[in-house]
Design a protein around this motif. Structure first.
Motif, PDB file in Angstrom:
ATOM      1  N   ARG A  13     -23.610 -34.301  16.400  1.00 55.21           N
ATOM      2  CA  ARG A  13     -24.997 -34.892  16.420  1.00 55.21           C
ATOM      3  C   ARG A  13     -25.946 -34.602  17.172  1.00 55.21           C
ATOM      4  O   ARG A  13     -27.110 -34.629  16.999  1.00 55.21           O
ATOM      5  CB  ARG A  13     -24.601 -36.527  15.885  1.00 55.21           C
ATOM      6  N   ALA A  14     -25.466 -34.494  18.581  1.00 59.78           N
ATOM      7  CA  ALA A  14     -26.280 -33.801  19.456  1.00 59.78           C
ATOM      8  C   ALA A  14     -26.695 -32.512  19.610  1.00 59.78           C
ATOM      9  O   ALA A  14     -27.383 -32.053  20.284  1.00 59.78           O
ATOM     10  CB  ALA A  14     -25.602 -34.352  20.955  1.00 59.78           C
ATOM     11  N   GLY A  15     -26.267 -31.759  18.563  1.00 63.44           N
ATOM     12  CA  GLY A  15     -26.468 -30.432  18.379  1.00 63.44           C
ATOM     13  C   GLY A  15     -25.721 -29.493  19.574  1.00 63.44           C
ATOM     14  O   GLY A  15     -26.228 -28.342  19.856  1.00 63.44           O
ATOM     15  N   LYS A  16     -24.659 -30.122  19.983  1.00 56.16           N
ATOM     16  CA  LYS A  16     -23.919 -29.304  21.061  1.00 56.16           C
ATOM     17  C   LYS A  16     -22.658 -28.881  20.808  1.00 56.16           C
ATOM     18  O   LYS A  16     -21.447 -28.707  21.659  1.00 56.16           O
ATOM     19  CB  LYS A  16     -23.404 -30.436  22.134  1.00 56.16           C
ATOM     20  N   VAL A  17     -22.503 -28.311  19.625  1.00 55.11           N
ATOM     21  CA  VAL A  17     -21.146 -27.447  18.933  1.00 55.11           C
ATOM     22  C   VAL A  17     -21.671 -26.612  18.141  1.00 55.11           C
ATOM     23  O   VAL A  17     -22.649 -26.345  17.449  1.00 55.11           O
ATOM     24  CB  VAL A  17     -20.090 -28.439  18.157  1.00 55.11           C
ATOM     25  N   ALA A  18     -20.736 -25.490  18.070  1.00 56.03           N
ATOM     26  CA  ALA A  18     -20.724 -24.205  17.127  1.00 56.03           C
ATOM     27  C   ALA A  18     -19.606 -24.507  16.351  1.00 56.03           C
ATOM     28  O   ALA A  18     -18.518 -24.744  16.856  1.00 56.03           O
ATOM     29  CB  ALA A  18     -20.759 -22.868  17.917  1.00 56.03           C
ATOM     30  N   TRP A  19     -19.663 -24.507  14.764  1.00 59.78           N
ATOM     31  CA  TRP A  19     -18.564 -24.769  14.191  1.00 59.78           C
ATOM     32  C   TRP A  19     -18.301 -23.435  13.301  1.00 59.78           C
ATOM     33  O   TRP A  19     -19.221 -23.017  12.608  1.00 59.78           O
ATOM     34  CB  TRP A  19     -18.370 -26.032  13.517  1.00 59.78           C
ATOM     35  N   GLY A  20     -17.152 -23.193  13.017  1.00 59.57           N
ATOM     36  CA  GLY A  20     -16.990 -22.059  12.028  1.00 59.57           C
ATOM     37  C   GLY A  20     -16.901 -20.642  12.868  1.00 59.57           C
ATOM     38  O   GLY A  20     -17.302 -20.552  14.012  1.00 59.57           O
ATOM     39  N   TYR A  21     -15.915 -19.817  12.305  1.00 52.62           N
ATOM     40  CA  TYR A  21     -15.709 -18.496  13.015  1.00 52.62           C
ATOM     41  C   TYR A  21     -16.826 -17.863  13.481  1.00 52.62           C
ATOM     42  O   TYR A  21     -17.107 -17.587  14.779  1.00 52.62           O
ATOM     43  CB  TYR A  21     -14.950 -17.666  12.149  1.00 52.62           C
ATOM     44  N   GLN A  22     -17.784 -17.541  12.831  1.00 57.44           N
ATOM     45  CA  GLN A  22     -19.102 -16.722  13.075  1.00 57.44           C
ATOM     46  C   GLN A  22     -19.823 -17.371  14.180  1.00 57.44           C
ATOM     47  O   GLN A  22     -20.169 -16.636  15.277  1.00 57.44           O
ATOM     48  CB  GLN A  22     -19.857 -16.465  12.077  1.00 57.44           C
ATOM     49  N   ALA A  23     -20.186 -18.617  14.069  1.00 59.65           N
ATOM     50  CA  ALA A  23     -20.951 -19.312  14.820  1.00 59.65           C
ATOM     51  C   ALA A  23     -20.230 -19.525  16.314  1.00 59.65           C
ATOM     52  O   ALA A  23     -20.916 -19.252  17.349  1.00 59.65           O
ATOM     53  CB  ALA A  23     -21.287 -20.658  14.476  1.00 59.65           C
ATOM     54  N   VAL A  24     -18.933 -19.556  16.302  1.00 60.97           N
ATOM     55  CA  VAL A  24     -18.220 -19.768  17.355  1.00 60.97           C
ATOM     56  C   VAL A  24     -17.948 -18.648  18.242  1.00 60.97           C
ATOM     57  O   VAL A  24     -18.186 -18.254  19.363  1.00 60.97           O
ATOM     58  CB  VAL A  24     -16.775 -20.429  17.245  1.00 60.97           C
ATOM     59  N   MET A  25     -17.786 -17.437  17.462  1.00 62.88           N
ATOM     60  CA  MET A  25     -17.955 -16.111  18.301  1.00 62.88           C
ATOM     61  C   MET A  25     -19.193 -15.872  18.790  1.00 62.88           C
ATOM     62  O   MET A  25     -19.057 -15.473  19.943  1.00 62.88           O
ATOM     63  CB  MET A  25     -17.300 -14.881  17.265  1.00 62.88           C
ATOM     64  N   THR A  26     -20.059 -15.946  17.975  1.00 62.73           N
ATOM     65  CA  THR A  26     -21.539 -15.872  18.560  1.00 62.73           C
ATOM     66  C   THR A  26     -21.541 -16.484  20.036  1.00 62.73           C
ATOM     67  O   THR A  26     -22.127 -15.964  21.110  1.00 62.73           O
ATOM     68  CB  THR A  26     -22.442 -15.913  17.637  1.00 62.73           C
ATOM     69  N   ALA A  27     -21.217 -17.866  20.066  1.00 64.23           N
ATOM     70  CA  ALA A  27     -21.365 -18.588  21.019  1.00 64.23           C
ATOM     71  C   ALA A  27     -20.619 -18.310  22.350  1.00 64.23           C
ATOM     72  O   ALA A  27     -20.983 -18.280  23.417  1.00 64.23           O
ATOM     73  CB  ALA A  27     -21.394 -20.256  20.796  1.00 64.23           C
ATOM     74  N   LYS A  29     -19.468 -15.175  22.810  1.00 64.64           N
ATOM     75  CA  LYS A  29     -19.828 -13.915  23.295  1.00 64.64           C
ATOM     76  C   LYS A  29     -21.384 -14.060  24.162  1.00 64.64           C
ATOM     77  O   LYS A  29     -21.504 -13.389  25.323  1.00 64.64           O
ATOM     78  CB  LYS A  29     -20.188 -12.799  22.303  1.00 64.64           C
ATOM     79  N   ARG A  30     -21.928 -15.227  23.801  1.00 63.04           N
ATOM     80  CA  ARG A  30     -23.251 -15.778  24.849  1.00 63.04           C
ATOM     81  C   ARG A  30     -22.623 -16.551  26.017  1.00 63.04           C
ATOM     82  O   ARG A  30     -23.698 -16.882  26.480  1.00 63.04           O
ATOM     83  CB  ARG A  30     -24.065 -16.230  24.018  1.00 63.04           C
ATOM     84  N   ARG A  31     -21.390 -16.705  26.068  1.00 62.23           N
ATOM     85  CA  ARG A  31     -20.934 -17.541  27.276  1.00 62.23           C
ATOM     86  C   ARG A  31     -21.632 -19.033  27.221  1.00 62.23           C
ATOM     87  O   ARG A  31     -21.862 -19.693  28.268  1.00 62.23           O
ATOM     88  CB  ARG A  31     -21.144 -16.884  28.549  1.00 62.23           C
ATOM     89  N   LYS A  32     -21.633 -19.658  25.920  1.00 57.39           N
ATOM     90  CA  LYS A  32     -22.040 -20.979  25.824  1.00 57.39           C
ATOM     91  C   LYS A  32     -21.157 -21.895  25.486  1.00 57.39           C
ATOM     92  O   LYS A  32     -21.526 -22.902  25.302  1.00 57.39           O
ATOM     93  CB  LYS A  32     -23.234 -21.025  24.715  1.00 57.39           C
ATOM     94  N   VAL A  33     -19.812 -21.475  25.263  1.00 61.89           N
ATOM     95  CA  VAL A  33     -18.863 -22.348  24.916  1.00 61.89           C
ATOM     96  C   VAL A  33     -17.891 -22.739  26.073  1.00 61.89           C
ATOM     97  O   VAL A  33     -17.616 -21.890  27.001  1.00 61.89           O
ATOM     98  CB  VAL A  33     -17.717 -21.724  23.850  1.00 61.89           C
ATOM     99  N   THR A  53     -10.412 -13.958  23.039  1.00 64.00           N
ATOM    100  CA  THR A  53     -11.750 -13.967  23.175  1.00 64.00           C
ATOM    101  C   THR A  53     -12.297 -15.112  24.283  1.00 64.00           C
ATOM    102  O   THR A  53     -12.941 -14.842  25.064  1.00 64.00           O
ATOM    103  CB  THR A  53     -12.582 -14.272  21.907  1.00 64.00           C
ATOM    104  N   CYS A  54     -11.426 -16.315  24.173  1.00 60.71           N
ATOM    105  CA  CYS A  54     -11.907 -17.513  25.171  1.00 60.71           C
ATOM    106  C   CYS A  54     -11.388 -16.704  26.729  1.00 60.71           C
ATOM    107  O   CYS A  54     -12.341 -17.072  27.663  1.00 60.71           O
ATOM    108  CB  CYS A  54     -10.974 -18.541  24.974  1.00 60.71           C
ATOM    109  N   ARG A  55     -10.397 -16.157  26.706  1.00 58.60           N
ATOM    110  CA  ARG A  55      -9.856 -15.674  28.012  1.00 58.60           C
ATOM    111  C   ARG A  55     -10.873 -14.646  28.423  1.00 58.60           C
ATOM    112  O   ARG A  55     -11.269 -14.470  29.560  1.00 58.60           O
ATOM    113  CB  ARG A  55      -8.408 -15.184  27.855  1.00 58.60           C
ATOM    114  N   GLU A  56     -11.376 -13.673  27.619  1.00 59.33           N
ATOM    115  CA  GLU A  56     -12.163 -12.583  28.103  1.00 59.33           C
ATOM    116  C   GLU A  56     -13.532 -13.121  28.318  1.00 59.33           C
ATOM    117  O   GLU A  56     -14.187 -12.765  29.527  1.00 59.33           O
ATOM    118  CB  GLU A  56     -12.574 -11.655  26.604  1.00 59.33           C
ATOM    119  N   TYR A  57     -14.127 -14.187  27.933  1.00 61.78           N
ATOM    120  CA  TYR A  57     -15.445 -14.617  28.365  1.00 61.78           C
ATOM    121  C   TYR A  57     -15.261 -16.078  29.140  1.00 61.78           C
ATOM    122  O   TYR A  57     -16.179 -16.630  29.390  1.00 61.78           O
ATOM    123  CB  TYR A  57     -16.170 -15.023  26.960  1.00 61.78           C
TER     124      TYR A  57
END
Length: 102
Positions: A13-27, A29-33, A53-57
């Motif tokens: 609700r605060a707009g602080k999540v990315a959900w789903g594969y594509q959105a999460v992968m993008t976030a 790679k942008r080091r926002k997760v 991917t988590c380990r990589e970023y």
């Protein structure tokens, strides 16, 4: 366990999540997760790819819950992966996950 889902819903609700594969992968790679939650009933291939991917970023990935419950916490259909993009909310969720022993 309910506190984890409540915090996840709050983060959404605060707009602080990315959900789903594509959105999460993008976030990622942008080091926002700051924390990645993967449903325990997600496919092993998806878990392997996202955890690598988590380990990589430099993000932390946790396997927790199931797709239906995670989706319900967000008010969405079943969802296998959620990335928390706020450091403080990620810390609180991580702490709650540890308390329930997942």
């Amino acid at each position: 366990m309910n506190d984890v889902y409540n915090l996840l819903g709050l983060a959404y609700r605060a707009g602080k999540v990315a959900w789903g594969y594509q959105a999460v992968m993008t976030a990622l790679k942008r080091r926002k997760v700051y924390l990645l939650l993967l449903a325990g009933d997600s496919s092993p291939r998806l878990r392997g790819k996202l955890l690598a991917t988590c380990r990589e970023y430099g993000s932390q990935g946790i396997i927790f819950g199931d797709k239906v419950t995670i989706g319900a916490a967000l008010g969405k259909p079943p969802c296998a992966v959620v990335g928390v993009t706020d450091a403080n909310l990620a810390r609180l969720i991580r702490q709650q996950v540890r308390e329930v022993g997942a």
